[in-house]
Design a protein around this motif. Structure first.
Motif, PDB file in Angstrom:
ATOM      1  N   LEU A 315       0.809  -1.107  -0.118  1.00 58.86           N
ATOM      2  CA  LEU A 315      -0.128   0.012  -0.045  1.00 58.86           C
ATOM      3  C   LEU A 315       0.842   1.248   0.063  1.00 58.86           C
ATOM      4  O   LEU A 315       1.902   1.521   0.795  1.00 58.86           O
ATOM      5  CB  LEU A 315      -0.981  -0.039   1.168  1.00 58.86           C
ATOM      6  CG  LEU A 315      -1.817  -1.147   1.418  1.00 58.86           C
ATOM      7  CD1 LEU A 315      -2.762  -0.969   2.607  1.00 58.86           C
ATOM      8  CD2 LEU A 315      -2.571  -1.575   0.253  1.00 58.86           C
ATOM      9  N   LEU A 316       0.715   2.047  -0.897  1.00 64.53           N
ATOM     10  CA  LEU A 316       1.410   3.452  -0.911  1.00 64.53           C
ATOM     11  C   LEU A 316       0.072   4.506  -0.621  1.00 64.53           C
ATOM     12  O   LEU A 316      -0.890   4.570  -1.391  1.00 64.53           O
ATOM     13  CB  LEU A 316       1.896   3.617  -2.457  1.00 64.53           C
ATOM     14  CG  LEU A 316       2.563   5.201  -2.501  1.00 64.53           C
ATOM     15  CD1 LEU A 316       3.858   4.982  -1.410  1.00 64.53           C
ATOM     16  CD2 LEU A 316       2.878   5.429  -3.919  1.00 64.53           C
ATOM     17  N   ASN A 317       0.280   5.201   0.465  1.00 64.68           N
ATOM     18  CA  ASN A 317      -0.636   6.300   1.033  1.00 64.68           C
ATOM     19  C   ASN A 317      -2.053   5.556   1.133  1.00 64.68           C
ATOM     20  O   ASN A 317      -2.963   6.063   0.801  1.00 64.68           O
ATOM     21  CB  ASN A 317      -0.657   7.395  -0.014  1.00 64.68           C
ATOM     22  CG  ASN A 317       0.579   8.284  -0.124  1.00 64.68           C
ATOM     23  OD1 ASN A 317       1.230   8.331   0.821  1.00 64.68           O
ATOM     24  ND2 ASN A 317       0.823   8.600  -1.464  1.00 64.68           N
ATOM     25  N   GLY A 318      -2.079   4.536   1.700  1.00 59.15           N
ATOM     26  CA  GLY A 318      -3.156   3.602   2.018  1.00 59.15           C
ATOM     27  C   GLY A 318      -3.644   2.765   0.681  1.00 59.15           C
ATOM     28  O   GLY A 318      -4.869   2.123   0.995  1.00 59.15           O
ATOM     29  N   GLN A 319      -3.207   3.006  -0.287  1.00 57.78           N
ATOM     30  CA  GLN A 319      -3.884   2.461  -1.619  1.00 57.78           C
ATOM     31  C   GLN A 319      -2.993   1.252  -2.403  1.00 57.78           C
ATOM     32  O   GLN A 319      -1.712   1.552  -2.253  1.00 57.78           O
ATOM     33  CB  GLN A 319      -4.339   3.476  -2.633  1.00 57.78           C
ATOM     34  CG  GLN A 319      -5.238   4.552  -2.113  1.00 57.78           C
ATOM     35  CD  GLN A 319      -6.319   3.960  -2.043  1.00 57.78           C
ATOM     36  OE1 GLN A 319      -7.242   3.071  -2.653  1.00 57.78           O
ATOM     37  NE2 GLN A 319      -7.185   4.383  -0.688  1.00 57.78           N
ATOM     38  N   PRO A 320      -3.590   0.137  -2.746  1.00 53.95           N
ATOM     39  CA  PRO A 320      -2.886  -0.853  -3.366  1.00 53.95           C
ATOM     40  C   PRO A 320      -1.955  -0.280  -4.472  1.00 53.95           C
ATOM     41  O   PRO A 320      -2.644   0.462  -5.355  1.00 53.95           O
ATOM     42  CB  PRO A 320      -3.906  -1.841  -3.706  1.00 53.95           C
ATOM     43  CG  PRO A 320      -4.694  -1.548  -3.054  1.00 53.95           C
ATOM     44  CD  PRO A 320      -4.883  -0.057  -2.549  1.00 53.95           C
ATOM     45  N   VAL A 321      -0.609  -0.503  -4.754  1.00 56.22           N
ATOM     46  CA  VAL A 321      -0.075  -0.282  -6.015  1.00 56.22           C
ATOM     47  C   VAL A 321       0.865  -1.429  -6.288  1.00 56.22           C
ATOM     48  O   VAL A 321       1.425  -2.127  -5.661  1.00 56.22           O
ATOM     49  CB  VAL A 321       1.255   0.989  -5.465  1.00 56.22           C
ATOM     50  CG1 VAL A 321       2.297   0.560  -4.141  1.00 56.22           C
ATOM     51  CG2 VAL A 321       1.865   1.319  -6.664  1.00 56.22           C
ATOM     52  N   PHE A 322       0.825  -1.490  -7.751  1.00 49.23           N
ATOM     53  CA  PHE A 322       1.536  -2.542  -8.388  1.00 49.23           C
ATOM     54  C   PHE A 322       3.021  -1.932  -8.849  1.00 49.23           C
ATOM     55  O   PHE A 322       2.924  -0.955  -9.599  1.00 49.23           O
ATOM     56  CB  PHE A 322       1.071  -3.212  -9.683  1.00 49.23           C
ATOM     57  CG  PHE A 322       1.494  -4.411 -10.093  1.00 49.23           C
ATOM     58  CD1 PHE A 322       1.452  -5.694  -9.568  1.00 49.23           C
ATOM     59  CD2 PHE A 322       2.666  -4.294 -11.206  1.00 49.23           C
ATOM     60  CE1 PHE A 322       2.059  -6.870 -10.116  1.00 49.23           C
ATOM     61  CE2 PHE A 322       3.190  -5.314 -11.565  1.00 49.23           C
ATOM     62  CZ  PHE A 322       2.791  -6.744 -11.169  1.00 49.23           C
ATOM     63  N   LEU A 323       4.006  -2.501  -8.571  1.00 42.95           N
ATOM     64  CA  LEU A 323       5.280  -1.909  -8.771  1.00 42.95           C
ATOM     65  C   LEU A 323       5.733  -2.415 -10.183  1.00 42.95           C
ATOM     66  O   LEU A 323       6.196  -3.271 -10.493  1.00 42.95           O
ATOM     67  CB  LEU A 323       6.367  -2.453  -7.519  1.00 42.95           C
ATOM     68  CG  LEU A 323       5.951  -2.043  -6.220  1.00 42.95           C
ATOM     69  CD1 LEU A 323       7.219  -2.620  -5.402  1.00 42.95           C
ATOM     70  CD2 LEU A 323       5.741  -0.665  -5.939  1.00 42.95           C
ATOM     71  N   ARG A 324       5.560  -1.282 -11.128  1.00 47.59           N
ATOM     72  CA  ARG A 324       6.128  -1.720 -12.479  1.00 47.59           C
ATOM     73  C   ARG A 324       7.668  -1.011 -12.851  1.00 47.59           C
ATOM     74  O   ARG A 324       7.806   0.072 -13.067  1.00 47.59           O
ATOM     75  CB  ARG A 324       5.065  -0.842 -13.437  1.00 47.59           C
ATOM     76  CG  ARG A 324       3.700  -1.097 -13.150  1.00 47.59           C
ATOM     77  CD  ARG A 324       2.701  -0.172 -14.020  1.00 47.59           C
ATOM     78  NE  ARG A 324       3.091   1.032 -14.424  1.00 47.59           N
ATOM     79  CZ  ARG A 324       2.508   2.108 -13.623  1.00 47.59           C
ATOM     80  NH1 ARG A 324       1.914   2.021 -12.728  1.00 47.59           N
ATOM     81  NH2 ARG A 324       2.927   3.321 -14.083  1.00 47.59           N
TER      82      ARG A 324
END
Length: 614
Positions: A315-324
């Motif tokens: 989570l980045l800033n509370g939101q899911p993030v996929f690391l591309r």
């Protein structure tokens, strides 16, 4: 480093890591302080038998070989015809530093050992109440530093900064600095001698003279807590560090005030008085920071964001993030790189990631990269994996090796804790499992958590495969926040590429996974447009990416990837006379920046994955 002193140095390293009071100055954000640059022309002299360190019977060097003496050799010889010198630093060739000695002369291409550097510079006497530090961005692998013929200090570790207080050694007018840099490493060093990248020996990052007040802000760490408050840790250095008023100003947000304790340390927090714009790849907002203590003002630019793990998501800033992402070595684009990472060189690399590949993430492998790069990642909006070179066959049972790794980790984290872009600290790459290795790496993991509890801990691991099933069986996964695995099925195996999507991945724990490496080599321009292309062709690399990405798409707990690697990079291991010629060819661009077919395959995959985020 200078070999005769290795035992003493390793003992000092152990003391340095275990005793914070013994630590040298950190000089956080020193690159933004007022300073005098010592970059530019330096004389250099090779010393393959290290006779500038010791005589041939093992004693100290005599004046005929003592490189750091505070003399002009030609002038001494002119006055005394019996004077003997086996060197002459002032008439030795000149080079422009920073930059590895690989570029000094053709014969230095594969040189491993000791090289001496020297230059003179003009500076006024330090003002009363001021201190002057001599700071090196890095010297690979180890350095002995002398100023005006006096020993200043030594440092081991080719990728992190170090600084020495030289206030009492400087003289008004002309000063002479001499540095012995030794690239040779032993099995007790970090990294060990055998790696898969070039040893860029020499002074590879900037050298500066930094002037500060007698008591100054040495270390500051400012970040956003998960509770929404801004936290600030400040440490002063100097005789009057205790009981000193401190103020941290955040432009447009507010300020925090406090008083240091008996050790010169203060920690405070505040709720933002105005709405805080959080840093993200889509909006890399940075705030100007001023840390004030007495007459000293330390400036920095800091972004505010949170990163955490929830189940199998990052989570980045509370939101899911996929690391591309993509992995990257610290090596500039060009036919003859010398590890001189200027702002332009860093921008050329990182913009390929951000705008060429549609990426939001870069793995800075396999060692701490230049602060030029990490600052630019802040500016561009690229999430960063930062790593220390605990790589392959480390001396796990050697306490001195552990101490060296701990110091390197500490220096890396303390330098870059204020970089919003960094979300992952990695403690190792491709290390074989054993009880001693597990204990070694768990010590590093504990150090990370003690130094920085605001980020995630990972390591690039290997996995076990049986048939079509890959199992992440490394016992270290229990200790990590994020699992990461290097996988090369289809390159370092004879698997048909068509079979790769059918491979499965299983994990004993519910944590996010990053494919920290996968890749295939290709010589730019070598085409093999047949149904079953050969390895090292662009077609094979592109098809490898298509099939591996199809495999990755079926892993439900995959949270990101950083394929190997952005750019072809130098590696003496890679000596195929047709395809490699001393280069690792797994880059998606060539050493000169030519994009290969696989570049566009990955860019399209990342464009597709990014679409829902926009």
């Amino acid at each position: 480093m200078i070999r005769i002193c290795r035992g003493l140095v390793l003992a000092l390293l152990a003391l340095l890591v275990s005793s914070p009071a013994a630590a040298q100055a950190v000089l956080t954000a020193a690159d933004l302080r007022d300073h005098q640059s010592l970059d530019g022309g330096w004389h250099w002299s090779v010393d393959p038998f290290r006779d500038g360190v010791s005589g041939f019977h093992g004693g100290p060097p005599n004046p005929s070989t003592q490189r750091w003496q505070d003399t002009v050799q030609a002038e001494v010889a002119a006055k005394d015809p019996r004077a003997l010198f086996e060197f002459d630093m002032q008439r030795s060739p000149m080079v422009q530093l920073p930059g590895s000695w690989i570029g000094h002369a053709p014969e230095m291409r594969y040189y491993q050992g000791l090289v001496w550097y020297q230059r003179t510079f003009l500076t006024p006497a330090p003002d009363a109440g001021k201190r002057v530090f001599l700071r090196f961005g890095s010297a690979d692998h180890a350095a002995e530093v002398y100023l005006n013929g006096k020993h200043v200090g030594r440092h081991t570790g080719g990728f992190t900064p170090f600084a020495f207080d030289v206030t009492k050694l400087l003289r008004p007018g002309s000063n002479q600095i001499t540095v012995g840099v030794d690239s040779a490493r032993t099995d007790a060093d970090v990294p060990p001698p055998v790696t898969d990248w070039e040893t860029y020996g020499g002074i590879t990052r900037s050298v500066t003279l930094v002037t500060v007040p007698e008591t100054f802000v040495d270390d500051t760490w400012i970040r956003l807590g998960k509770d929404g408050r801004i936290y600030a840790d400040v440490r002063l250095d100097g005789l009057n560090a205790a009981g000193r008023d401190v103020r941290v100003r955040i432009e447009g947000v507010g300020h925090i005030d406090g008083v240091t304790d008996a050790k010169g340390i203060w920690r405070g927090s505040m709720a933002p008085t105005h709405e805080l714009e959080r840093w993200s790849p889509e909006s890399p907002t940075l705030y100007d920071i001023r840390v004030e203590a007495g007459s000293d003002v330390l400036r920095d630019r800091v972004g505010f964001r949170t990163v955490e793990v929830r189940g199998t998501q990052i989570l980045l800033n509370g939101q899911p993030v996929f690391l591309r992402g993509i992995s990257m070595h610290e090596e500039e684009i060009g036919k003859n790189p010398v590890r001189k990472i200027t702002p332009a060189a860093a921008r050329a690399l990182l913009t390929e990631v951000k705008y060429g590949l549609n990426g939001n993430f870069v793995r800075l492998a396999h060692y701490p990269h230049s602060e030029v790069t990490t600052r630019l990642a802040d500016e561009l909006g690229l999430l960063v994996w930062s790593e220390v070179p605990v790589y392959w066959r480390v001396a796990w049972d050697n306490p001195a090796t552990l101490m060296q790794a701990r110091q390197m980790l500490r220096e890396n984290i303390v330098r870059d804790r204020n970089r919003a872009s960094i979300i992952l600290w990695s403690v190792a790459n491709e290390t074989p499992v054993s009880d001693s290795r597990n204990s070694f790496l768990r010590t590093l993991i504990a150090d990370v958590r003690a130094l920085d509890d605001s980020r995630l801990v990972t390591a690039a691991l290997l996995s076990k495969r049986k048939g079509k099933v890959n199992t992440i069986d490394d016992p270290l996964v229990i200790d990590l926040d994020v699992m990461a695995v290097n996988t090369y099925s289809g390159w370092y195996s004879d698997d048909p590429l068509a079979s790769l999507p059918s491979l499965e991945w299983r994990s004993p724990v519910a944590k996010p996974l990053i494919f920290s490496e996968f890749g295939a080599g290709a010589l730019a321009g070598y085409r093999d447009a047949v149904a079953d292309p050969h390895k090292f062709s662009e077609e094979y690399q592109a098809e490898y990416y298509r099939r591996t990405l199809a495999m990755a798409a079926k892993v439900p707990f995959l949270a990101g990837m950083s394929p190997w690697v952005l750019k072809d990079f130098r590696s003496p291991r890679r000596q195929h006379p047709v395809f490699q010629q001393g280069w690792n060819r797994k880059g998606l661009i060539s050493e000169t920046g030519a994009r290969k077919q696989a570049f566009f395959v990955l860019a399209e995959e990342y464009r597709r994955r990014a679409a829902p985020e926009r």
